[in-house]
Design a protein around this motif. Structure first.
Motif, PDB file in Angstrom:
ATOM      1  N   UNK A 149       0.832  -1.205   0.000  1.00  0.00           N
ATOM      2  CA  UNK A 149       0.000   0.000   0.000  1.00  0.00           C
ATOM      3  C   UNK A 149       0.867   1.256   0.000  1.00  0.00           C
ATOM      4  N   UNK A 150       0.259   2.345  -0.424  1.00  0.00           N
ATOM      5  CA  UNK A 150       0.927   3.646  -0.412  1.00  0.00           C
ATOM      6  C   UNK A 150       0.217   4.523   0.615  1.00  0.00           C
ATOM      7  N   UNK A 151       0.921   4.865   1.701  1.00  0.00           N
ATOM      8  CA  UNK A 151       0.286   5.556   2.820  1.00  0.00           C
ATOM      9  C   UNK A 151      -0.136   6.974   2.461  1.00  0.00           C
ATOM     10  N   UNK A 161      -8.769   7.719   9.394  1.00  0.00           N
ATOM     11  CA  UNK A 161      -7.544   7.542  10.168  1.00  0.00           C
ATOM     12  C   UNK A 161      -6.367   8.036   9.344  1.00  0.00           C
ATOM     13  N   UNK A 162      -5.276   8.334  10.032  1.00  0.00           N
ATOM     14  CA  UNK A 162      -4.080   8.837   9.359  1.00  0.00           C
ATOM     15  C   UNK A 162      -2.866   8.108   9.918  1.00  0.00           C
ATOM     16  N   UNK A 163      -1.983   7.705   9.004  1.00  0.00           N
ATOM     17  CA  UNK A 163      -0.772   6.988   9.397  1.00  0.00           C
ATOM     18  C   UNK A 163       0.430   7.829   8.973  1.00  0.00           C
ATOM     19  N   UNK A 164       1.250   8.193   9.927  1.00  0.00           N
ATOM     20  CA  UNK A 164       2.454   8.988   9.653  1.00  0.00           C
ATOM     21  C   UNK A 164       3.671   8.080   9.786  1.00  0.00           C
ATOM     22  N   UNK A 165       4.409   7.938   8.692  1.00  0.00           N
ATOM     23  CA  UNK A 165       5.599   7.091   8.696  1.00  0.00           C
ATOM     24  C   UNK A 165       6.591   7.623   7.689  1.00  0.00           C
ATOM     25  N   UNK A 203       1.796  -1.380   9.000  1.00  0.00           N
ATOM     26  CA  UNK A 203       2.832  -0.353   8.792  1.00  0.00           C
ATOM     27  C   UNK A 203       3.325   0.223  10.111  1.00  0.00           C
ATOM     28  N   UNK A 204       4.644   0.387  10.207  1.00  0.00           N
ATOM     29  CA  UNK A 204       5.245   0.991  11.391  1.00  0.00           C
ATOM     30  C   UNK A 204       5.133   2.505  11.280  1.00  0.00           C
ATOM     31  N   UNK A 205       4.536   3.126  12.300  1.00  0.00           N
ATOM     32  CA  UNK A 205       4.385   4.572  12.281  1.00  0.00           C
ATOM     33  C   UNK A 205       3.470   5.037  13.389  1.00  0.00           C
TER      34      UNK A 205
END
Length: 463
Positions: A149-151, A161-165, A203-205
């Motif tokens: 996936x592309x965050x 939701x939001x993923x910051x990595x 995903x790690x973040x």
């Protein structure tokens, strides 16, 4: 004994059931034809058997809602993945769902408006360009993330939701049920099973969620439960969105089958999730429905109503009028009160009978109508259980300091009463006082004695 099922006075099923003993019990499976959508009212009755004393419980009324045809679900993916087969099997276990799996490259040949839900499995950035119409529309979407996936594209496509990595690194996360989740219900067995499942890869973040009660599972990293969502649901600009932030569902499927010999937890998880996401796919703009179809006598009858605008947003600005009708009785009309973003009418307690209701409202230039029916039945708890419950009687007697006797033990009753210290013959004493002056003949007698005494003393010269 003859079992009969009728709808609108027309018999739709019937069969003869032989009664073999006094404590007869039998579970029957009856298939009825769902020939039209909507709410169907069925009356179930059995003919009395010989010497049957209580026949009031031989009839029961039920309501069944028939929905539209199967919900069509589209699963889009960029490349092969073992999770795709798991998702397909779990969803298709529910006969109400029809799933089509297709690569994103073939989306041009699909009519997206035909589907009630679209599941995007790790779509790449280019895919969002092809799916621009879907992302901007109102069709519910379930995003499944993973290593492909592309965050940044994911964060741009939805606001749930939001993923910051910095980069897409993956880590193992376990599923931890969130007690505050309220959107739908999973059984305790399913929640416990999933909490013991192997980890998924997420995903790690840093994660943030825009919903408070929409997180079904949180991420547990090792033994530490975080606030990061693993599976969450919510509403984004008038449509329902789901997000699974991890991949590796095939591990869950294999682990469940190895431990329990079935896939019940996975099937329930996907069935309930899809049901929530597709609940508003073909939603009526205005609907009115009772809190339940059958009310007991003496119970307040509640009728709820919901109104949606063009964006399928719940509104309650206009007034809603509900007419309640009963045959041979004058129709009563009332305005529903606003309850949160919806409406509710408390009709109070109603006499036993069959009722129909009609609700109406106007939003802009359009008039909306909805109708339905409900039943108020007599409340007689005794006829619902005609057989004596000896254990219940024994417990009641024990709580009251008594004892339960069978007919063969009736000769012991007199002796038990005599020996029971709590049973005494009651003696009552009633004291009543009257002033002597209120008794006229005594008063006259006293006056006479005083008069004689005065006369004698007068004659003797003592006065």
């Amino acid at each position: 004994m003859h079992l009969s099922i009728t709808e609108d006075g027309r018999q739709v099923s019937g069969q003869i059931i032989p009664v073999t003993n006094d404590a007869f019990k039998k579970i029957l499976t009856i298939k009825l034809n769902a020939d039209r959508k909507g709410i169907h009212k069925f009356n179930i009755s059995i003919t009395p058997v010989k010497n049957e004393l209580s026949t009031q419980n031989n009839t029961e009324t039920i309501y069944v809602e028939v929905l539209d045809a199967k919900q069509k679900i589209l699963l889009l993916y960029d490349g092969p993945h073992p999770d795709i087969t798991v998702i397909k099997q779990a969803i298709e276990a529910n006969k109400n769902y029809e799933l089509k799996a297709s690569q994103v490259a073939d989306v041009a040949g699909l009519k997206l408006s035909d589907y009630s839900l679209v599941i995007l499995h790790q779509t790449m950035p280019a895919a969002y360009g092809q799916l621009g119409e879907l992302v901007k529309g109102k069709t519910p979407i379930w995003y499944l993330l993973g290593g492909q996936a592309n965050l940044s594209s994911f964060n741009e496509a939805q606001k749930l939701t939001r993923i910051s990595a910095g980069r897409l690194d993956m880590q193992e996360v376990f599923a931890q049920p969130a007690a505050e989740f309220t959107s739908f219900v999973l059984t305790d067995s399913t929640l416990q099973k999933i909490s013991r499942m192997p980890p998924l890869m997420a995903p790690f973040g840093s994660y943030t969620a825009a919903v408070t009660n929409g997180v079904l599972f949180k991420q547990r990293i090792g033994s530490v439960t975080t606030s990061y969502p693993l599976l969450l649901f919510g509403d984004d600009n008038g449509r329902r969105i789901g997000v699974l932030t991890g991949e590796g569902l095939w591990r869950w499927q294999l682990a469940e089958f190895e431990a329990y010999g079935n896939h019940h937890a996975m099937e329930e998880l996907f069935s309930q999730s899809v049901q929530y996401l597709t609940a508003n796919a073909n939603r009526q703009r205005f609907r009115a429905y009772p809190a339940k179809n059958i009310f007991d006598e003496g119970e307040n009858v509640l009728i709820n109503a919901e109104l949606y605008n063009d964006a399928l947003e719940l509104v309650n600005t206009p007034d809603v009028r509900i007419e309640l009708k009963i045959p041979m009785v004058k129709t009563t009309a009332s305005s529903a009160t606003r309850n949160g973003q919806s409406y509710q009418l408390d009709a109070g307690t109603l006499p036993v009978g069959e009722y129909t209701y009609a609700a109406s409202t106007k939003l802009g230039n359009r008039v909306f109508n909805a109708n339905g029916q409900l039943t108020v039945k007599p409340l007689n708890l005794e006829i619902r259980q005609s057989a004596a419950n000896h254990q219940l009687l024994r417990n009641l007697a024990k709580q009251g300091g008594g004892q339960m006797l069978y007919p063969s033990q009736i000769s012991r009753l007199a002796d038990l009463i005599r020996k029971n210290e709590n049973i005494k013959t009651p003696v009552y004493e009633d004291s009543h006082y009257n002033d002597m002056i209120d008794v006229k003949w005594i008063f006259a007698l006293i006056v006479a004695f005083l008069g004689v005494e005065w006369f004698l003393r007068k004659r003797e010269g003592e006065v």
